[in-house]
Design an enzyme around this catalytic site. Structure first.
Site, mmCIF file in Angstrom:
data_model
loop_
_atom_site.group_PDB
_atom_site.id
_atom_site.type_symbol
_atom_site.label_atom_id
_atom_site.label_comp_id
_atom_site.label_asym_id
_atom_site.label_seq_id
_atom_site.Cartn_x
_atom_site.Cartn_y
_atom_site.Cartn_z
ATOM 1 N N ARG A 103 45.869 124.642 -1.510
ATOM 2 C CA ARG A 103 46.484 123.719 -2.043
ATOM 3 C C ARG A 103 46.769 122.319 -0.985
ATOM 4 O O ARG A 103 46.196 122.509 -0.026
ATOM 5 C CB ARG A 103 48.006 123.998 -2.438
ATOM 6 C CG ARG A 103 48.785 124.172 -1.077
ATOM 7 C CD ARG A 103 50.196 124.630 -1.254
ATOM 8 N NE ARG A 103 50.965 124.756 0.044
ATOM 9 C CZ ARG A 103 50.593 125.619 1.145
ATOM 10 N NH1 ARG A 103 49.852 126.622 0.784
ATOM 11 N NH2 ARG A 103 51.356 125.512 2.099
ATOM 12 N N GLY B 19 55.591 133.428 7.188
ATOM 13 C CA GLY B 19 56.743 134.308 7.648
ATOM 14 C C GLY B 19 57.523 135.300 7.196
ATOM 15 O O GLY B 19 58.196 136.223 7.511
ATOM 16 N N ILE C 275 50.127 136.932 19.480
ATOM 17 C CA ILE C 275 49.594 135.761 20.415
ATOM 18 C C ILE C 275 51.151 135.253 20.767
ATOM 19 O O ILE C 275 51.750 134.737 20.098
ATOM 20 C CB ILE C 275 48.858 134.798 19.454
ATOM 21 C CG1 ILE C 275 47.631 135.536 18.981
ATOM 22 C CG2 ILE C 275 48.531 133.632 20.429
ATOM 23 C CD1 ILE C 275 46.516 136.017 19.356
ATOM 24 N N LYS D 1 52.489 142.175 9.288
ATOM 25 C CA LYS D 1 52.555 141.456 8.201
ATOM 26 C C LYS D 1 52.335 141.704 6.920
ATOM 27 O O LYS D 1 51.417 142.809 6.779
ATOM 28 C CB LYS D 1 51.486 140.288 8.742
ATOM 29 C CG LYS D 1 51.646 139.262 9.860
ATOM 30 C CD LYS D 1 50.576 138.244 10.033
ATOM 31 C CE LYS D 1 51.012 137.318 11.211
ATOM 32 N NZ LYS D 1 49.866 136.137 11.311
ATOM 33 N N LYS E 290 46.283 137.927 2.071
ATOM 34 C CA LYS E 290 45.862 137.681 3.385
ATOM 35 C C LYS E 290 45.357 138.818 4.173
ATOM 36 O O LYS E 290 44.368 138.288 5.354
ATOM 37 C CB LYS E 290 47.275 137.451 4.458
ATOM 38 C CG LYS E 290 48.571 136.545 3.586
ATOM 39 C CD LYS E 290 48.005 134.978 3.551
ATOM 40 C CE LYS E 290 49.160 134.199 2.789
ATOM 41 N NZ LYS E 290 48.373 132.996 2.472
ATOM 42 N N VAL F 67 51.992 119.596 2.106
ATOM 43 C CA VAL F 67 53.205 118.695 2.324
ATOM 44 C C VAL F 67 52.570 117.521 3.391
ATOM 45 O O VAL F 67 52.757 116.355 3.249
ATOM 46 C CB VAL F 67 54.577 119.166 2.888
ATOM 47 C CG1 VAL F 67 55.354 118.189 3.357
ATOM 48 C CG2 VAL F 67 55.098 120.119 1.850
HETATM 49 C C1 MV4 Z 1 51.296 135.016 14.113
HETATM 50 C C2 MV4 Z 1 51.882 134.638 15.340
HETATM 51 C C3 MV4 Z 1 51.703 135.065 16.373
HETATM 52 N N1 MV4 Z 1 50.811 136.170 16.627
HETATM 53 N N2 MV4 Z 1 50.620 136.155 14.347
HETATM 54 C C4 MV4 Z 1 53.896 132.410 11.288
HETATM 55 C C5 MV4 Z 1 54.071 132.540 9.519
HETATM 56 C C6 MV4 Z 1 52.503 132.745 9.329
HETATM 57 N N3 MV4 Z 1 51.922 131.539 9.044
HETATM 58 C C7 MV4 Z 1 51.977 133.557 10.516
HETATM 59 N N4 MV4 Z 1 52.733 133.065 11.558
HETATM 60 C C8 MV4 Z 1 52.336 133.595 12.787
HETATM 61 N N5 MV4 Z 1 51.789 134.369 12.802
HETATM 62 C C9 MV4 Z 1 50.143 136.463 15.353
HETATM 63 N N6 MV4 Z 1 49.620 137.772 15.422
HETATM 64 C C10 MV4 Z 1 52.890 133.343 15.274
HETATM 65 C C11 MV4 Z 1 53.074 132.746 14.027
HETATM 66 C C12 MV4 Z 1 53.815 131.468 13.908
HETATM 67 C C13 MV4 Z 1 55.069 131.808 14.187
HETATM 68 C C14 MV4 Z 1 55.613 132.936 14.501
HETATM 69 C C15 MV4 Z 1 57.192 133.045 14.614
HETATM 70 C C16 MV4 Z 1 58.097 132.041 14.717
HETATM 71 C C17 MV4 Z 1 57.235 130.738 14.146
HETATM 72 C C18 MV4 Z 1 56.086 130.337 14.090
HETATM 73 C C19 MV4 Z 1 55.680 129.398 13.592
HETATM 74 C C20 MV4 Z 1 54.216 129.406 13.387
HETATM 75 C C21 MV4 Z 1 53.129 130.443 13.467
#
Ligand code: MV4
Length: 448
Positions: free
Chosen positions: A292, A165, A203, A158, A116, A295
């Site tokens: 991919r 997540g 964000i 991250k 990532k 779903v």
């Molecule tokens: C974020 C974010 C807010 N700010 N990154 C969730 C898993 C992965 N796809 C990245 N995700 C997120 N990254 C930044 N800089 C919010 C999410 C996010 C999320 C975060 C907490 C709880 C539920 C979420 C659902 C979708 C995306």
């Protein structure tokens, strides 16, 4: 075109791919574990090969056994579906080295987008808007702390090998950064054996908006509208819809063209998804790329009329796309509800069991994707999703009404499902208003 395809998956997605093969006049080979001897995909395929016991490491994740089955049955291609080996770069490479086409992008591309942090850097270089944050990977908490202090809090920590997540923590202040960094990094080491981290500006309350991409081997790259996947519980999508209630044609066009630009920057091939975060001011930022079929792909199929699985197979067989961007028309509104064998009253604990009575809805614009049948015993070893109900309506309220009606018809006796939970979402005033974001479920459905 291929004469025979092996499906390296199970459940509803395996059934979905077998059906696409049948419609294309392609023979299908199912692989199944001992626990799936009676499964629908095992019975529907033209051939079926038992590849091992229930445990996924001995069956659906076992590259050698799956490849051996493909070679033994003389399959020309392997479709990995989603999950399992679908984003395993080594498996994709092994297929190609064995002279078997992998229905998806190259192993090299899977690897690049699976990292990532590297994906972010690649997109930055391509001029794609990414979430403000680090370009180089971060390994030490102190290093991260200095960067976070500079960026300003809150920040998102991250894992580079993460996704969905995992290995992710929010740090809201200088004081809590190092502890959260170590927790996220340790989670990543435990889950992925990788201590590579990166940091992004957090964000607030974003929407999770993803753009479907189709790209052939000749550089033709299409975007097929967006899916709003903000209704998530613990990073598991619950419900997805297209179009997104707050994206107008201008923003949609810009996001679609940005997604195509991102796909072209990495010479993407086959079906893929660009995930964006959309903030409250309608700014969108690249988050990650999924290599991919997903779903929720039926939501896009319902608003575009394009069969994504068939297009995947055609692209893998070396055909060029038959349609251009100007021929893509997004029509109506689609919603997908995931039906899981789990009990919302018991913290969504999985509830496998025997299907004692089964009835699925039908009607205009109602689609079911499932591997359930009357008398089927759901094994306890795999994912709890047992069906998807997808509807297509003229507009959002029509689709919501249609979904309520469809879910109201569903009978799945013998197991507990999340049907009532889905129903509650469809009747929630905030959901009905369209003002949803990734905090919707935590805000309204999780006990404080
Ligand atoms: C974020 C974010 C807010 N700010 N990154 C969730 C898993 C992965 N796809 C990245 N995700 C997120 N990254 C930044 N800089 C919010 C999410 C996010 C999320 C975060 C907490 C709880 C539920 C979420 C659902 C979708 C995306």
């Amino acid at each position: 075109m291929f004469q025979k395809i092996l499906i390296a998956n199970r459940g509803e997605i395996a059934v979905r791919i077998i059906r696409a093969c049948r419609e294309m006049g392609i023979l299908s080979v199912a692989v199944y574990s001992e626990a799936d001897r009676e499964a629908l995909h095992t019975q529907l395929a033209d051939e079926a090969v038992c590849i091992g016991p229930a445990q996924t490491a001995e069956s659906y994740l076992n590259m050698e056994r799956i490849l051996s089955a493909a070679i033994a049955t003389k399959a020309q291609a392997i479709h990995p579906g989603f999950g399992f080996l679908s984003e395993n770069e080594h498996f994709a490479d092994m297929c190609v080295k064995s002279g078997i086409a992998f229905v998806g992008p190259s192993g090299e591309l899977i690897g690049k987008m699976g990292n990532k942090s590297q994906a972010r850097a690649t997109m930055m270089e391509a001029g794609i808007p990414v979430v403000p944050g680090t370009k180089e990977p971060v390994y030490e908490a102190e290093q991260g702390l200095a960067i976070a202090d500079e960026m300003g809090y809150p920040v998102m920590i991250k894992a580079s090998s993460g996704g969905g997540g995992k290995g992710m923590r929010i740090a809201s202040s200088h004081e809590e950064f190092e502890n959260h960094f170590h927790l996220a990094q340790q989670e990543s080491v435990n889950a992925f054996g990788d201590n590579t981290m990166y940091i992004e500006k957090y964000i607030e309350k974003p929407r999770h908006i993803e753009i479907q991409i189709l790209a052939d081997k000749f550089g033709n790259t299409l975007w097929l509208g967006e899916r709003d996947c903000s209704i998530q519980r613990r990073h598991q999508k619950v419900m997805e819809e297209s179009p997104c209630a707050v994206i107008d044609d201008n923003l949609r066009q810009r996001m679609g063209e940005t997604a195509v630009q991102a796909a072209k920057a990495v010479h993407y091939e086959n079906a893929g998804t660009i995930e964006f975060l959309l903030d409250k001011n309608k700014n969108f930022y690249f988050m990650e790329m999924n290599t991919r079929i997903q779903v929720e792909h039926p939501v896009t199929e319902m608003v575009t009329g394009i069969d994504l699985v068939k297009e995947q197979i055609r692209i893998a067989a070396g055909e060029s796309l038959k349609i251009g961007q100007e021929e893509i028309r997004l029509k109506g509104h689609a919603i997908e509800c995931r039906i899981n064998a789990e009990d919302p009253e018991k913290n969504f604990m999985p509830c496998p069991g025997i299907i004692e009575d089964l009835h699925f809805p039908g009607g205009n614009g109602v689609r079911i994707e499932s591997a359930l049948y009357n008398g089927y015993t759901i094994p306890p070893y795999y994912d709890s999703m047992v069906a998807k109900v997808i509807v297509h309506g003229e507009d959002r309220i029509d689709a919501i009404r249609k979904m309520r009606s469809a879910l109201g018809e569903v009978v799945v006796d013998g197991i507990t499902t999340n049907l009532d939970f889905q129903y509650d979402i469809l009747n929630h005033p905030t959901f009905l208003s369209g003002d949803i974001d990734t905090h919707f479920i935590p805000d309204y459905f999780e006990k404080k």
